[in-house]
Design a protein around this motif. Structure first.
Motif, PDB file in Angstrom:
ATOM      1  N   THR A 106       0.842  -1.196   0.000  1.00  0.00           N
ATOM      2  CA  THR A 106       0.000   0.000   0.000  1.00  0.00           C
ATOM      3  C   THR A 106       0.880   1.249   0.000  1.00  0.00           C
ATOM      4  OG1 THR A 106      -1.737  -1.150   1.247  1.00  0.00           O
ATOM      5  CG2 THR A 106      -1.817   1.252   1.221  1.00  0.00           C
ATOM      6  N   ILE A 107       0.588   2.150  -0.935  1.00  0.00           N
ATOM      7  CA  ILE A 107       1.309   3.421  -1.008  1.00  0.00           C
ATOM      8  C   ILE A 107       0.306   4.561  -0.956  1.00  0.00           C
ATOM      9  CG2 ILE A 107       2.788   4.904  -2.416  1.00  0.00           C
ATOM     10  CD1 ILE A 107       4.042   2.365  -3.580  1.00  0.00           C
ATOM     11  N   ARG A 108       0.528   5.466  -0.027  1.00  0.00           N
ATOM     12  CA  ARG A 108      -0.297   6.676   0.059  1.00  0.00           C
ATOM     13  C   ARG A 108       0.603   7.886  -0.143  1.00  0.00           C
ATOM     14  NH1 ARG A 108      -4.311   8.933   4.864  1.00  0.00           N
ATOM     15  NH2 ARG A 108      -4.400  11.062   4.065  1.00  0.00           N
ATOM     16  N   ASN A 109       0.251   8.704  -1.124  1.00  0.00           N
ATOM     17  CA  ASN A 109       1.062   9.870  -1.482  1.00  0.00           C
ATOM     18  C   ASN A 109       2.488   9.417  -1.811  1.00  0.00           C
ATOM     19  OD1 ASN A 109      -1.213  11.477  -1.006  1.00  0.00           O
ATOM     20  ND2 ASN A 109      -0.706  11.697   1.143  1.00  0.00           N
ATOM     21  N   ASP A 110       3.475   9.813  -1.022  1.00  0.00           N
ATOM     22  CA  ASP A 110       4.854   9.398  -1.296  1.00  0.00           C
ATOM     23  C   ASP A 110       5.386   8.500  -0.188  1.00  0.00           C
ATOM     24  OD1 ASP A 110       4.923  11.289   0.659  1.00  0.00           O
ATOM     25  OD2 ASP A 110       6.422  12.571  -0.290  1.00  0.00           O
ATOM     26  N   SER A 111       4.478   7.782   0.479  1.00  0.00           N
ATOM     27  CA  SER A 111       4.875   6.941   1.608  1.00  0.00           C
ATOM     28  C   SER A 111       4.371   5.508   1.436  1.00  0.00           C
ATOM     29  CB  SER A 111       4.315   7.502   2.927  1.00  0.00           C
ATOM     30  OG  SER A 111       4.805   8.802   3.163  1.00  0.00           O
ATOM     31  N   LEU A 112       5.175   4.587   1.895  1.00  0.00           N
ATOM     32  CA  LEU A 112       4.802   3.172   1.927  1.00  0.00           C
ATOM     33  C   LEU A 112       4.160   2.899   3.290  1.00  0.00           C
ATOM     34  CD1 LEU A 112       5.103   0.457   0.332  1.00  0.00           C
ATOM     35  CD2 LEU A 112       7.238   0.126   1.587  1.00  0.00           C
ATOM     36  N   ILE A 113       2.969   2.289   3.284  1.00  0.00           N
ATOM     37  CA  ILE A 113       2.251   1.999   4.518  1.00  0.00           C
ATOM     38  C   ILE A 113       2.472   0.527   4.866  1.00  0.00           C
ATOM     39  CG2 ILE A 113       0.054   2.110   5.724  1.00  0.00           C
ATOM     40  CD1 ILE A 113       1.098   4.826   4.713  1.00  0.00           C
ATOM     41  N   ILE A 114       3.040   0.295   6.026  1.00  0.00           N
ATOM     42  CA  ILE A 114       3.361  -1.063   6.473  1.00  0.00           C
ATOM     43  C   ILE A 114       2.448  -1.439   7.632  1.00  0.00           C
ATOM     44  CG2 ILE A 114       5.170  -2.619   7.283  1.00  0.00           C
ATOM     45  CD1 ILE A 114       5.829  -1.393   4.606  1.00  0.00           C
ATOM     46  N   VAL A 158      -3.015   8.861  -4.206  1.00  0.00           N
ATOM     47  CA  VAL A 158      -2.391  10.159  -3.930  1.00  0.00           C
ATOM     48  C   VAL A 158      -3.499  11.194  -3.770  1.00  0.00           C
ATOM     49  CG1 VAL A 158      -0.825  11.957  -4.771  1.00  0.00           C
ATOM     50  CG2 VAL A 158      -0.334   9.558  -5.266  1.00  0.00           C
ATOM     51  N   GLU A 159      -3.410  11.997  -2.730  1.00  0.00           N
ATOM     52  CA  GLU A 159      -4.404  13.037  -2.491  1.00  0.00           C
ATOM     53  C   GLU A 159      -4.322  14.122  -3.572  1.00  0.00           C
ATOM     54  OE1 GLU A 159      -4.965  13.472   2.170  1.00  0.00           O
ATOM     55  OE2 GLU A 159      -2.853  13.278   1.635  1.00  0.00           O
ATOM     56  N   ASP A 160      -5.442  14.800  -3.788  1.00  0.00           N
ATOM     57  CA  ASP A 160      -5.562  15.747  -4.901  1.00  0.00           C
ATOM     58  C   ASP A 160      -4.619  16.933  -4.795  1.00  0.00           C
ATOM     59  OD1 ASP A 160      -7.550  14.062  -5.727  1.00  0.00           O
ATOM     60  OD2 ASP A 160      -9.216  15.376  -5.155  1.00  0.00           O
ATOM     61  N   ASN A 161      -4.213  17.302  -3.584  1.00  0.00           N
ATOM     62  CA  ASN A 161      -3.382  18.499  -3.431  1.00  0.00           C
ATOM     63  C   ASN A 161      -1.911  18.261  -3.759  1.00  0.00           C
ATOM     64  OD1 ASN A 161      -3.623  16.907  -0.969  1.00  0.00           O
ATOM     65  ND2 ASN A 161      -2.302  18.410   0.007  1.00  0.00           N
ATOM     66  N   TYR A 162      -1.549  16.999  -4.074  1.00  0.00           N
ATOM     67  CA  TYR A 162      -0.170  16.695  -4.452  1.00  0.00           C
ATOM     68  C   TYR A 162      -0.005  16.840  -5.970  1.00  0.00           C
ATOM     69  CZ  TYR A 162       1.067  14.828   0.150  1.00  0.00           C
ATOM     70  OH  TYR A 162       1.346  14.688   1.485  1.00  0.00           O
ATOM     71  N   THR A 167       3.438  11.540  -7.982  1.00  0.00           N
ATOM     72  CA  THR A 167       3.105  10.262  -8.630  1.00  0.00           C
ATOM     73  C   THR A 167       4.279   9.757  -9.455  1.00  0.00           C
ATOM     74  OG1 THR A 167       0.754  10.866  -8.722  1.00  0.00           O
ATOM     75  CG2 THR A 167       1.500   9.133 -10.227  1.00  0.00           C
ATOM     76  N   ILE A 168       4.927  10.650 -10.191  1.00  0.00           N
ATOM     77  CA  ILE A 168       6.055  10.273 -11.044  1.00  0.00           C
ATOM     78  C   ILE A 168       7.202   9.705 -10.206  1.00  0.00           C
ATOM     79  CG2 ILE A 168       7.904  11.241 -12.475  1.00  0.00           C
ATOM     80  CD1 ILE A 168       5.787  13.052 -13.761  1.00  0.00           C
ATOM     81  N   ASN A 169       7.531  10.366  -9.102  1.00  0.00           N
ATOM     82  CA  ASN A 169       8.642   9.897  -8.265  1.00  0.00           C
ATOM     83  C   ASN A 169       8.354   8.535  -7.649  1.00  0.00           C
ATOM     84  OD1 ASN A 169      10.423  12.091  -8.627  1.00  0.00           O
ATOM     85  ND2 ASN A 169       9.314  13.317  -7.130  1.00  0.00           N
ATOM     86  N   VAL A 170       7.103   8.297  -7.264  1.00  0.00           N
ATOM     87  CA  VAL A 170       6.735   6.989  -6.709  1.00  0.00           C
ATOM     88  C   VAL A 170       6.833   5.907  -7.783  1.00  0.00           C
ATOM     89  CG1 VAL A 170       4.835   5.621  -5.770  1.00  0.00           C
ATOM     90  CG2 VAL A 170       5.303   7.901  -4.858  1.00  0.00           C
ATOM     91  N   LEU A 171       6.305   6.184  -8.971  1.00  0.00           N
ATOM     92  CA  LEU A 171       6.363   5.204 -10.060  1.00  0.00           C
ATOM     93  C   LEU A 171       7.802   4.888 -10.442  1.00  0.00           C
ATOM     94  CD1 LEU A 171       3.445   6.440 -12.347  1.00  0.00           C
ATOM     95  CD2 LEU A 171       3.438   4.480 -10.800  1.00  0.00           C
ATOM     96  N   LYS A 172       8.649   5.899 -10.432  1.00  0.00           N
ATOM     97  CA  LYS A 172      10.075   5.690 -10.718  1.00  0.00           C
ATOM     98  C   LYS A 172      10.673   4.707  -9.726  1.00  0.00           C
ATOM     99  CE  LYS A 172      14.466   8.126 -10.052  1.00  0.00           C
ATOM    100  NZ  LYS A 172      14.788   7.381  -8.809  1.00  0.00           N
TER     101      LYS A 172
END
Length: 218
Positions: A106-114, A158-162, A167-172
């Motif tokens: 699970t990834i929310r915004n630019d963080s991995l949720i464990i 990813v929340e709308d305000n980001y 998104t690009i950095n996470v996909l990378k």
């Protein structure tokens, strides 16, 4: 005055020479199933530079899903051109996917949720490398009688305000970490799919523990 003219000519020559320098070619990184979907004409390309945020991207992906297409996400970053497949629900369809026998991330915004509940932790996205290594260290995360890990299903929100750069950095990071693992093993050693969702799945509480059967009670 002559000296000034010589200096100007010198800088003009330098500028002209720099224009003749060849641009360094970009490296291409493909997710495992991108080329297969492309060869089967089952992919629609979305250039992430044409999107404003995650919501805008997900809407475009949803339109492709309604047409029976997989989303091919394209972007350039740090001298690399990325080609990644992504999945999102069709907004006019009531169908839901079944994702059994998967390693869920699970990834929310630019963080991995464990973890879940009280044990839930938020880690920076560069922790993904460590988490993938944690998964492959456990035998039950592998396919039965195969030296291949059960595919990963990545729930991504990813929340709308980001901005779209989040998104690009996470996909990378996702593409590079899975590519690094698979380059050390078979190309399909650890497959993955990214499910673009419109809600934070980590905020959903885990199911309650099962009620003990009265016949099994001591």
């Amino acid at each position: 005055m002559k000296n000034l003219n010589y200096i100007l000519i010198f800088f003009l020559i330098l500028s002209s020479c720099s224009n003749f320098e060849e641009k360094k070619p970009l490296n291409d990184l493909f997710s495992q199933d991108y080329i297969r979907f492309q060869s089967e004409n089952e992919i629609g390309i979305i250039d992430l530079d044409s999107t404003t945020n995650f919501l805008d991207l997900r809407e475009k992906m949803g339109e492709l899903t309604c047409l029976g297409k997989v989303s091919g996400l394209k972007f350039e970053l740090n001298e690399t051109r990325y080609h990644i497949t992504g999945f999102s629900d069709c907004p006019t369809s009531g169908e839901t996917g079944c994702y059994f026998r998967r390693n869920h991330l699970t990834i929310r915004n630019d963080s991995l949720i464990i973890g879940y509940g009280k044990e839930k932790e938020k880690k920076p996205i560069n922790y993904l490398k460590t988490e993938l290594n944690n998964i492959i260290e456990k035998p039950h995360n592998f396919k039965y009688n195969e030296n291949k890990v059960k595919p990963a299903l990545i729930h991504f929100y990813v929340e709308d305000n980001y901005p779209i750069s989040t998104t690009i950095n996470v996909l990378k990071e996702i593409a590079e970490q899975f590519s690094a693992l698979n380059s050390k093993n078979d190309s399909d050693f650890f497959e993955y799919n990214i499910l673009f969702v419109g809600y934070d799945i980590s905020s959903i509480p885990p199911p309650p523990p099962p009620i003990p059967n009265e016949f099994n009670m001591d």
